[in-house]
Design an enzyme around this catalytic site. Sequence first.
Site, short mmCIF file in Angstrom:
data_model
loop_
_atom_site.label_atom_id
_atom_site.label_comp_id
_atom_site.label_asym_id
_atom_site.label_seq_id
_atom_site.Cartn_x
_atom_site.Cartn_y
_atom_site.Cartn_z
CB CYS A 113 -15.93 -12.90 -16.88
SG CYS A 113 -16.51 -12.37 -15.26
CG HIS A 134 -9.65 -5.93 -20.28
ND1 HIS A 134 -8.70 -6.59 -19.54
CD2 HIS A 134 -10.66 -6.81 -20.43
CE1 HIS A 134 -9.12 -7.81 -19.26
NE2 HIS A 134 -10.33 -7.97 -19.79
NE ARG A 150 -7.39 -11.17 -13.42
CZ ARG A 150 -8.59 -10.74 -13.78
NH1 ARG A 150 -9.67 -11.49 -13.58
NH2 ARG A 150 -8.74 -9.59 -14.39
CG ASP A 151 -9.60 -11.53 -17.78
OD1 ASP A 151 -10.48 -12.04 -17.07
OD2 ASP A 151 -9.84 -10.67 -18.64
CG HIS A 210 -13.10 -10.36 -22.98
ND1 HIS A 210 -12.87 -11.61 -22.47
CD2 HIS A 210 -12.64 -9.48 -22.07
CE1 HIS A 210 -12.30 -11.49 -21.27
NE2 HIS A 210 -12.15 -10.21 -21.00
N1 COA Z 1 -9.08 -13.54 -0.15
C1 COA Z 1 -9.44 -14.74 0.34
N2 COA Z 1 -10.67 -15.02 0.84
C2 COA Z 1 -11.55 -14.00 0.86
C3 COA Z 1 -11.23 -12.72 0.39
C4 COA Z 1 -9.94 -12.50 -0.15
N3 COA Z 1 -9.58 -11.33 -0.66
N4 COA Z 1 -12.31 -11.93 0.55
C5 COA Z 1 -13.26 -12.68 1.10
N5 COA Z 1 -12.81 -13.94 1.30
C6 COA Z 1 -13.55 -15.07 1.84
C7 COA Z 1 -14.02 -14.83 3.26
O1 COA Z 1 -13.05 -15.31 4.17
C8 COA Z 1 -15.28 -15.63 3.33
O2 COA Z 1 -14.95 -17.00 3.50
P1 COA Z 1 -15.86 -17.98 4.38
O3 COA Z 1 -17.14 -18.13 3.59
O4 COA Z 1 -15.05 -19.24 4.40
O5 COA Z 1 -16.02 -17.30 5.68
C9 COA Z 1 -15.87 -15.47 1.93
O6 COA Z 1 -14.76 -15.18 1.10
C10 COA Z 1 -16.89 -14.36 1.84
O7 COA Z 1 -16.32 -13.18 2.40
P2 COA Z 1 -17.04 -11.75 2.38
O8 COA Z 1 -16.13 -10.76 2.99
O9 COA Z 1 -18.43 -11.90 2.97
O10 COA Z 1 -17.08 -11.42 0.88
P3 COA Z 1 -18.32 -11.36 -0.11
O11 COA Z 1 -19.13 -12.61 -0.01
O12 COA Z 1 -19.00 -10.06 0.08
O13 COA Z 1 -17.59 -11.38 -1.54
C11 COA Z 1 -15.62 -10.85 -2.77
C12 COA Z 1 -16.76 -10.33 -1.96
C13 COA Z 1 -15.08 -9.70 -3.61
C14 COA Z 1 -14.54 -11.37 -1.87
C15 COA Z 1 -16.07 -12.02 -3.68
O14 COA Z 1 -17.27 -11.68 -4.32
C16 COA Z 1 -15.05 -12.41 -4.69
O15 COA Z 1 -13.96 -12.84 -4.37
N6 COA Z 1 -15.40 -12.33 -6.00
C17 COA Z 1 -14.51 -12.69 -7.06
C18 COA Z 1 -14.74 -11.81 -8.25
C19 COA Z 1 -13.75 -12.06 -9.37
O16 COA Z 1 -12.58 -12.39 -9.17
N7 COA Z 1 -14.24 -11.91 -10.62
C20 COA Z 1 -13.48 -12.12 -11.80
C21 COA Z 1 -12.59 -10.99 -12.13
S1 COA Z 1 -13.29 -9.38 -12.22
ZN ZN Z 2 -11.49 -9.56 -19.09
#
Ligand code: COA
Ligand code: ZN
Length: 305
Positions: free
Chosen positions: A243, A210, A18-19, A212
Amino acid sequence: MLSLAVKERIQIVEVAPRDGLQADPADLSVDQKVELIERLAAAGHTRIEAASFVSPKAVPKMADGDAVMAAVPRSGEVSYSALALNQRGVERAVEAGVDEVCGVVVATETFSQANQRASVAESVQRWRIISETAKAAGIKTAVTVSAVCGCPYEGRVAVDKVLDIVGELAETQPDELVLADTIGVGVPTQVATLFEGAGERAPGIALRGHFHNTRNTALANIAAAMDNGVRVFDSSLGGVGGCPFAPKATGNVATEDVVYLVHEMGYDTGLDLGALIDTTAWLETQLGHGVPSLVAKAGGFPDPG
Ligand code: COA
Ligand code: ZN
């Protein structure tokens, strides 16, 4: 005469799938990810962070988390964890049959917005919901406070700010609370202060580290955390990782490097260093590039592993 002394255990949570892979330039298929997980389990890993149930637009490399979880071996010997940052994520994680759900609360506002489009307070609130859903499904919970040693956008992070978040998260009684030096800027004195403070704010809750290795301080930080009683650490095979939302963040501390360190210090991990080194060589062929681990290059000592 046989010695009956039992070595103290350091538990490693392997985060390469994952990470590690979420920010690697390589695009591994579901089959390759599953083979990596199988090889990690064969090397002795019992805790593997296998997937992320986040937005596939935000982190395309983790879009196949459901398929990966459906294909991993379920002998019962490995506990699989996955990242969830909102209600939808935890529902997908429960559906996928993960053993442990991990959440993240970033310690600073700018990084929090960049990572999960939410303020720190909103992230804590989201975690409360994730935690409740996971617990209702009988799944373990862990929550990471991210960027505890420094932020790529805001610079230094005040210890009190981190510890206030730790205190709030402790109210949800996670199985583990993780302090993460996400961008690899921390040093042992700072790490000692953070873990000492976290122990006071989260009494009775297991703490995990954790780190890096961006600035080559990760092993020193692990040793400092061990001095403060921490016995569980995340690490990534070969030191792959980063990240996507932290500019210049490089790899997690390498599992082989941690295993060499703690074995030589007299602890047990249950991991086979030679098998890990072989798996790193295999991973390099799959990724198409080298990895930062030093012990994978040098081998163990005196047994090369
Ligand atoms: N699984 C799948 N799709 C998801 C989801 C989930 N858990 N959560 C949101 N989505 C999709 C929504 O369906 C939407 O899709 P669309 O644009 O096709 O309609 C889009 O993501 C935005 O959804 P929203 O609820 O408005 O979320 P957001 O824009 O506020 O973003 C997160 C919040 C957390 C979902 C998003 O920022 C994210 O996934 N970030 C990833 C962070 C990460 O993994 N970082 C590295 C490790 S810490
Ligand atoms: Zn990390």
